[in-house]
Design a protein around this motif. Structure first.
Motif, PDB file in Angstrom:
ATOM      1  N   MET A   1       0.850  -1.183   0.000  1.00  0.00           N
ATOM      2  CA  MET A   1       0.000   0.000   0.000  1.00  0.00           C
ATOM      3  C   MET A   1       0.890   1.238   0.000  1.00  0.00           C
ATOM      4  O   MET A   1       1.842   1.327   0.756  1.00  0.00           O
ATOM      5  CB  MET A   1      -0.888  -0.018   1.250  1.00  0.00           C
ATOM      6  N   LYS A   2       0.560   2.168  -0.851  1.00  0.00           N
ATOM      7  CA  LYS A   2       1.265   3.445  -0.891  1.00  0.00           C
ATOM      8  C   LYS A   2       0.321   4.530  -0.404  1.00  0.00           C
ATOM      9  O   LYS A   2      -0.873   4.479  -0.653  1.00  0.00           O
ATOM     10  CB  LYS A   2       1.724   3.771  -2.310  1.00  0.00           C
ATOM     11  N   LEU A   3       0.897   5.500   0.285  1.00  0.00           N
ATOM     12  CA  LEU A   3       0.113   6.627   0.772  1.00  0.00           C
ATOM     13  C   LEU A   3       0.557   7.910   0.097  1.00  0.00           C
ATOM     14  O   LEU A   3       1.748   8.122  -0.106  1.00  0.00           O
ATOM     15  CB  LEU A   3       0.268   6.779   2.287  1.00  0.00           C
ATOM     16  N   LYS A   4      -0.391   8.746  -0.229  1.00  0.00           N
ATOM     17  CA  LYS A   4      -0.099  10.086  -0.736  1.00  0.00           C
ATOM     18  C   LYS A   4      -0.377  11.039   0.423  1.00  0.00           C
ATOM     19  O   LYS A   4      -1.496  11.093   0.944  1.00  0.00           O
ATOM     20  CB  LYS A   4      -0.996  10.411  -1.929  1.00  0.00           C
ATOM     21  N   VAL A   5       0.661  11.768   0.841  1.00  0.00           N
ATOM     22  CA  VAL A   5       0.549  12.660   1.992  1.00  0.00           C
ATOM     23  C   VAL A   5       0.764  14.099   1.525  1.00  0.00           C
ATOM     24  O   VAL A   5       1.809  14.419   0.960  1.00  0.00           O
ATOM     25  CB  VAL A   5       1.585  12.285   3.075  1.00  0.00           C
ATOM     26  N   THR A   6      -0.235  14.941   1.749  1.00  0.00           N
ATOM     27  CA  THR A   6      -0.176  16.336   1.328  1.00  0.00           C
ATOM     28  C   THR A   6      -0.327  17.234   2.552  1.00  0.00           C
ATOM     29  O   THR A   6      -1.327  17.136   3.271  1.00  0.00           O
ATOM     30  CB  THR A   6      -1.316  16.643   0.333  1.00  0.00           C
ATOM     31  N   PRO A   7       0.656  18.100   2.821  1.00  0.00           N
ATOM     32  CA  PRO A   7       0.537  19.012   3.961  1.00  0.00           C
ATOM     33  C   PRO A   7      -0.663  19.952   3.792  1.00  0.00           C
ATOM     34  O   PRO A   7      -0.967  20.389   2.684  1.00  0.00           O
ATOM     35  CB  PRO A   7       1.842  19.809   3.934  1.00  0.00           C
ATOM     36  N   ARG A   8      -1.322  20.250   4.912  1.00  0.00           N
ATOM     37  CA  ARG A   8      -2.484  21.149   4.865  1.00  0.00           C
ATOM     38  C   ARG A   8      -2.511  22.098   6.065  1.00  0.00           C
ATOM     39  O   ARG A   8      -3.558  22.421   6.615  1.00  0.00           O
ATOM     40  CB  ARG A   8      -3.786  20.350   4.754  1.00  0.00           C
ATOM     41  N   LEU A   9      -1.336  22.580   6.449  1.00  0.00           N
ATOM     42  CA  LEU A   9      -1.243  23.472   7.601  1.00  0.00           C
ATOM     43  C   LEU A   9      -2.026  24.762   7.381  1.00  0.00           C
ATOM     44  O   LEU A   9      -2.718  25.232   8.281  1.00  0.00           O
ATOM     45  CB  LEU A   9       0.214  23.789   7.931  1.00  0.00           C
ATOM     46  N   ASN A  10      -1.935  25.350   6.196  1.00  0.00           N
ATOM     47  CA  ASN A  10      -2.638  26.614   5.955  1.00  0.00           C
ATOM     48  C   ASN A  10      -4.141  26.465   6.159  1.00  0.00           C
ATOM     49  O   ASN A  10      -4.790  27.353   6.711  1.00  0.00           O
ATOM     50  CB  ASN A  10      -2.323  27.157   4.563  1.00  0.00           C
ATOM     51  N   ALA A  11      -4.709  25.340   5.734  1.00  0.00           N
ATOM     52  CA  ALA A  11      -6.142  25.108   5.905  1.00  0.00           C
ATOM     53  C   ALA A  11      -6.492  24.985   7.388  1.00  0.00           C
ATOM     54  O   ALA A  11      -7.510  25.531   7.845  1.00  0.00           O
ATOM     55  CB  ALA A  11      -6.570  23.851   5.149  1.00  0.00           C
ATOM     56  N   VAL A  12      -5.651  24.280   8.158  1.00  0.00           N
ATOM     57  CA  VAL A  12      -5.902  24.124   9.595  1.00  0.00           C
ATOM     58  C   VAL A  12      -5.815  25.483  10.299  1.00  0.00           C
ATOM     59  O   VAL A  12      -6.659  25.815  11.135  1.00  0.00           O
ATOM     60  CB  VAL A  12      -4.913  23.115  10.221  1.00  0.00           C
ATOM     61  N   MET A  13      -4.807  26.268   9.937  1.00  0.00           N
ATOM     62  CA  MET A  13      -4.667  27.600  10.548  1.00  0.00           C
ATOM     63  C   MET A  13      -5.875  28.470  10.224  1.00  0.00           C
ATOM     64  O   MET A  13      -6.380  29.183  11.092  1.00  0.00           O
ATOM     65  CB  MET A  13      -3.375  28.275  10.057  1.00  0.00           C
ATOM     66  N   LYS A  14      -6.345  28.404   8.988  1.00  0.00           N
ATOM     67  CA  LYS A  14      -7.502  29.206   8.581  1.00  0.00           C
ATOM     68  C   LYS A  14      -8.746  28.790   9.365  1.00  0.00           C
ATOM     69  O   LYS A  14      -9.506  29.633   9.840  1.00  0.00           O
ATOM     70  CB  LYS A  14      -7.749  29.060   7.078  1.00  0.00           C
ATOM     71  N   GLU A  15      -8.945  27.458   9.526  1.00  0.00           N
ATOM     72  CA  GLU A  15     -10.095  26.952  10.286  1.00  0.00           C
ATOM     73  C   GLU A  15     -10.083  27.466  11.720  1.00  0.00           C
ATOM     74  O   GLU A  15     -11.126  27.739  12.298  1.00  0.00           O
ATOM     75  CB  GLU A  15     -10.075  25.414  10.319  1.00  0.00           C
ATOM     76  N   LYS A  16      -8.893  27.598  12.296  1.00  0.00           N
ATOM     77  CA  LYS A  16      -8.766  28.011  13.696  1.00  0.00           C
ATOM     78  C   LYS A  16      -8.589  29.517  13.854  1.00  0.00           C
ATOM     79  O   LYS A  16      -8.540  30.019  14.967  1.00  0.00           O
ATOM     80  CB  LYS A  16      -7.601  27.275  14.342  1.00  0.00           C
ATOM     81  N   GLY A  17      -8.428  30.237  12.736  1.00  0.00           N
ATOM     82  CA  GLY A  17      -8.264  31.683  12.795  1.00  0.00           C
ATOM     83  C   GLY A  17      -6.885  32.117  13.282  1.00  0.00           C
ATOM     84  O   GLY A  17      -6.755  33.176  13.881  1.00  0.00           O
ATOM     85  N   TRP A  18      -5.875  31.280  13.039  1.00  0.00           N
ATOM     86  CA  TRP A  18      -4.511  31.576  13.481  1.00  0.00           C
ATOM     87  C   TRP A  18      -3.700  32.184  12.349  1.00  0.00           C
ATOM     88  O   TRP A  18      -3.872  31.842  11.187  1.00  0.00           O
ATOM     89  CB  TRP A  18      -3.826  30.290  13.942  1.00  0.00           C
ATOM     90  N   THR A  19      -2.782  33.073  12.713  1.00  0.00           N
ATOM     91  CA  THR A  19      -1.820  33.625  11.758  1.00  0.00           C
ATOM     92  C   THR A  19      -0.500  32.861  11.898  1.00  0.00           C
ATOM     93  O   THR A  19      -0.274  32.163  12.891  1.00  0.00           O
ATOM     94  CB  THR A  19      -1.540  35.111  12.040  1.00  0.00           C
ATOM     95  N   GLN A  20       0.361  33.026  10.911  1.00  0.00           N
ATOM     96  CA  GLN A  20       1.681  32.407  10.982  1.00  0.00           C
ATOM     97  C   GLN A  20       2.463  32.936  12.178  1.00  0.00           C
ATOM     98  O   GLN A  20       3.162  32.174  12.857  1.00  0.00           O
ATOM     99  CB  GLN A  20       2.460  32.662   9.692  1.00  0.00           C
ATOM    100  N   VAL A  21       2.354  34.210  12.467  1.00  0.00           N
ATOM    101  CA  VAL A  21       3.077  34.813  13.586  1.00  0.00           C
ATOM    102  C   VAL A  21       2.595  34.220  14.907  1.00  0.00           C
ATOM    103  O   VAL A  21       3.410  33.844  15.763  1.00  0.00           O
ATOM    104  CB  VAL A  21       2.922  36.352  13.578  1.00  0.00           C
ATOM    105  N   ARG A  22       1.290  34.108  15.076  1.00  0.00           N
ATOM    106  CA  ARG A  22       0.741  33.534  16.316  1.00  0.00           C
ATOM    107  C   ARG A  22       1.210  32.095  16.492  1.00  0.00           C
ATOM    108  O   ARG A  22       1.608  31.690  17.585  1.00  0.00           O
ATOM    109  CB  ARG A  22      -0.785  33.595  16.290  1.00  0.00           C
ATOM    110  N   LEU A  23       1.174  31.313  15.409  1.00  0.00           N
ATOM    111  CA  LEU A  23       1.601  29.917  15.488  1.00  0.00           C
ATOM    112  C   LEU A  23       3.091  29.816  15.778  1.00  0.00           C
ATOM    113  O   LEU A  23       3.523  28.975  16.564  1.00  0.00           O
ATOM    114  CB  LEU A  23       1.254  29.166  14.195  1.00  0.00           C
ATOM    115  N   SER A  24       3.869  30.694  15.187  1.00  0.00           N
ATOM    116  CA  SER A  24       5.305  30.701  15.443  1.00  0.00           C
ATOM    117  C   SER A  24       5.590  30.959  16.921  1.00  0.00           C
ATOM    118  O   SER A  24       6.398  30.267  17.536  1.00  0.00           O
ATOM    119  CB  SER A  24       5.985  31.767  14.579  1.00  0.00           C
ATOM    120  N   GLU A  25       4.922  31.940  17.481  1.00  0.00           N
ATOM    121  CA  GLU A  25       5.123  32.269  18.895  1.00  0.00           C
ATOM    122  C   GLU A  25       4.678  31.127  19.803  1.00  0.00           C
ATOM    123  O   GLU A  25       5.317  30.825  20.802  1.00  0.00           O
ATOM    124  CB  GLU A  25       4.365  33.553  19.239  1.00  0.00           C
ATOM    125  N   ALA A  26       3.577  30.460  19.454  1.00  0.00           N
ATOM    126  CA  ALA A  26       3.032  29.400  20.289  1.00  0.00           C
ATOM    127  C   ALA A  26       3.807  28.087  20.172  1.00  0.00           C
ATOM    128  O   ALA A  26       3.861  27.307  21.114  1.00  0.00           O
ATOM    129  CB  ALA A  26       1.561  29.155  19.937  1.00  0.00           C
TER     130      ALA A  26
END
Length: 74
Positions: A1-26
């Protein structure tokens, strides 16, 4: 079995209302690394876990994981 893995950090941040700066600090991950997360194919383990912990999500939620169709060679 092969898996295709695609990062989706931007979508998760958008869902939670986080900015890159806030996530970096946290998370302790640089803002530059966060901005490149969805474009990179390789991720430092500690960064993935730190980001997931800061966002309050499971590591798996930072990626879209699909079973890739295996091509028969015969």
């Amino acid at each position: 079995m092969k898996l295709k893995v695609t990062p989706r950090l931007n979508a998760v941040m958008k869902e939670k209302g986080w900015t890159q700066v806030r996530l970096s600090e946290a998370s302790g991950v640089t803002q530059g690394s966060i901005s490149r997360f969805d474009k990179n194919g390789r991720h430092e383990d500690w960064q993935v876990f730190s980001i997931a912990k800061a966002l309050g999500v499971k590591v798996e939620e930072l990626f879209e994981i699909e079973e890739a169709a295996e091509e028969d060679a015969e």
